[in-house]
Scaffold this motif. Structure first.
Motif, mmCIF file in Angstrom:
data_model
loop_
_atom_site.group_PDB
_atom_site.id
_atom_site.type_symbol
_atom_site.label_atom_id
_atom_site.label_comp_id
_atom_site.label_asym_id
_atom_site.label_seq_id
_atom_site.Cartn_x
_atom_site.Cartn_y
_atom_site.Cartn_z
ATOM 1 N N SER A 137 0.875 -1.173 0.000
ATOM 2 C CA SER A 137 0.000 0.000 0.000
ATOM 3 C C SER A 137 0.915 1.226 0.000
ATOM 4 N N THR A 138 0.579 2.234 -0.783
ATOM 5 C CA THR A 138 1.417 3.451 -0.792
ATOM 6 C C THR A 138 1.394 4.109 0.591
ATOM 7 N N GLN A 145 -0.859 -2.122 -6.168
ATOM 8 C CA GLN A 145 -0.900 -2.330 -4.717
ATOM 9 C C GLN A 145 -1.443 -3.736 -4.484
ATOM 10 N N ARG A 185 -5.607 -0.306 1.234
ATOM 11 C CA ARG A 185 -6.496 -0.158 2.394
ATOM 12 C C ARG A 185 -7.494 0.965 2.184
ATOM 13 N N GLY A 186 -8.719 0.761 2.674
ATOM 14 C CA GLY A 186 -9.753 1.788 2.574
ATOM 15 C C GLY A 186 -10.114 2.327 3.944
ATOM 16 N N TRP A 208 -9.106 -1.849 -0.231
ATOM 17 C CA TRP A 208 -9.323 -1.034 -1.439
ATOM 18 C C TRP A 208 -8.862 -1.850 -2.629
ATOM 19 N N ALA A 231 -1.794 6.882 -4.831
ATOM 20 C CA ALA A 231 -0.816 7.890 -4.430
ATOM 21 C C ALA A 231 -1.016 8.250 -2.975
ATOM 22 N N GLY A 291 -11.244 7.258 -3.605
ATOM 23 C CA GLY A 291 -11.286 7.123 -2.157
ATOM 24 C C GLY A 291 -10.080 7.808 -1.556
ATOM 25 N N LEU A 325 -7.826 8.081 2.127
ATOM 26 C CA LEU A 325 -7.590 7.515 3.460
ATOM 27 C C LEU A 325 -6.524 8.343 4.166
HETATM 28 C C1 BTN Z 1 -11.884 4.682 0.903
HETATM 29 O O1 BTN Z 1 -12.192 3.698 1.581
HETATM 30 O O2 BTN Z 1 -12.715 5.309 0.250
HETATM 31 C C2 BTN Z 1 -10.452 5.129 0.881
HETATM 32 C C3 BTN Z 1 -9.622 4.390 -0.110
HETATM 33 C C4 BTN Z 1 -8.203 4.902 -0.217
HETATM 34 C C5 BTN Z 1 -7.374 4.125 -1.210
HETATM 35 C C6 BTN Z 1 -6.007 4.708 -1.412
HETATM 36 S S1 BTN Z 1 -5.145 3.976 -2.763
HETATM 37 C C7 BTN Z 1 -3.674 4.766 -2.298
HETATM 38 C C8 BTN Z 1 -3.601 4.684 -0.788
HETATM 39 N N1 BTN Z 1 -3.054 3.398 -0.381
HETATM 40 C C9 BTN Z 1 -3.945 2.648 0.281
HETATM 41 O O3 BTN Z 1 -3.721 1.514 0.741
HETATM 42 N N2 BTN Z 1 -5.098 3.309 0.404
HETATM 43 C C10 BTN Z 1 -5.051 4.610 -0.229
#
Ligand code: BTN
Length: 244
Positions: free
Chosen positions: A16-17, A40, A44-45, A51, A60, A114, A116
């Motif tokens: 994950s970034t 990725q 993660r969300g 995600w 990013a 999304g 985070l």
């Molecule tokens: C959501 O649940 O709406 C948020 C999602 C966020 C996804 C981005 S992708 C780049 C960064 N790395 C991750 O693991 N999550 C965020």
């Protein structure tokens, strides 16, 4: 490498970034740094969700130093920047773009991105953004209906979109510094679901239904529940109670 004044490192594949950004925060490469990846494996969300990171989409994470006031306003800054970036490419596309609390961008009512936010070492804040540029998850059940820019007839290369995004992001960060966070909240409200609209907010173990009544000065969602204003700091919002 730099993009704007962000120190930028691009990876082919990461878990994950946000994970890479978190590791770097103990010994940060710069005061503002950006990590991107082509793939990725464990995106993660929000609220502990995963995600789905489909190849061709943007992943990013922007990391910057800030206090809790900045932390409160960053979701609005990051989503407004995304809203403006999509608008820049949407001229021929007949689409309806709206912001939804706290930091979603919806196209025709479907989630295209999304964000985070996570706290890291040394007062750093990580803002991870995922944008469905090429593909949207179709095969799995998602919390909200999803869409990609390609599906809207918008074809833009990841790096070009990223440059546009950084330009808007830096403009909004400067605007916040000059005019304060209320100006950002005002811009956000101008482009969001309507005040008075019926919404459902799903929280940890409960739902609340009511009318969207705007934002508090710290970015909390104001819900009018049977005529009483309730402040909400974390939750998933469904407009018209759809998909709850
Ligand atoms: C959501 O649940 O709406 C948020 C999602 C966020 C996804 C981005 S992708 C780049 C960064 N790395 C991750 O693991 N999550 C965020």
């Amino acid at each position: 490498m730099f993009i704007g004044d962000w120190h930028w490192q691009e990876y082919d594949i990461v878990t994950s970034t946000n994970d890479i950004s978190m590791e770097l925060s103990s010994n940060p490469p710069a005061s503002k740094y950006l990590i991107t990846a082509k793939e990725q494996t464990a995106g993660r969300g929000r609220r502990g969700r995963s995600w789905q990171s489909l190849k061709g989409n943007l992943f990013a994470s922007f990391t910057l130093q800030g206090n809790s006031n900045l932390l409160n306003i960053l979701p609005f800054i990051f989503s407004l920047s995304l809203f403006d970036s999509i608008k820049d490419y949407a001229h021929q596309a007949d689409i309806d773009i709206k912001l939804k609390w706290p930091n979603d961008v919806l196209i025709n009512g479907c989630k295209v991105s999304g964000i985070l936010l996570e706290k890291a070492d040394n007062n750093y804040i990580i803002c991870g953004i995922g944008v469905n540029l090429a593909l949207s998850p179709q095969d799995i059940k998602t919390l909200y209906p999803t869409i990609s820019l390609t599906e809207c007839g918008i074809n833009v290369k990841t790096h070009i979109f990223l440059e546009t995004y950084v330009k808007h992001l830096d403009d909004y960060l400067a605007k916040c510094l000059t005019y304060g966070s209320n100006e950002i909240l005002k811009c956000w409200l101008d482009n969001a679901h309507q005040i008075g609209e019926k919404i459902t907010v799903r929280m940890e173990n409960t739902f609340k239904e009511g009318l969207f009544a705007g934002l508090d000065t710290d970015g909390a969602l104001l819900l009018s529940e049977n005529g009483k204003i309730v402040r909400i700091y974390a939750g998933d919002v469904f407009i018209d109670g759809k998909n709850k």
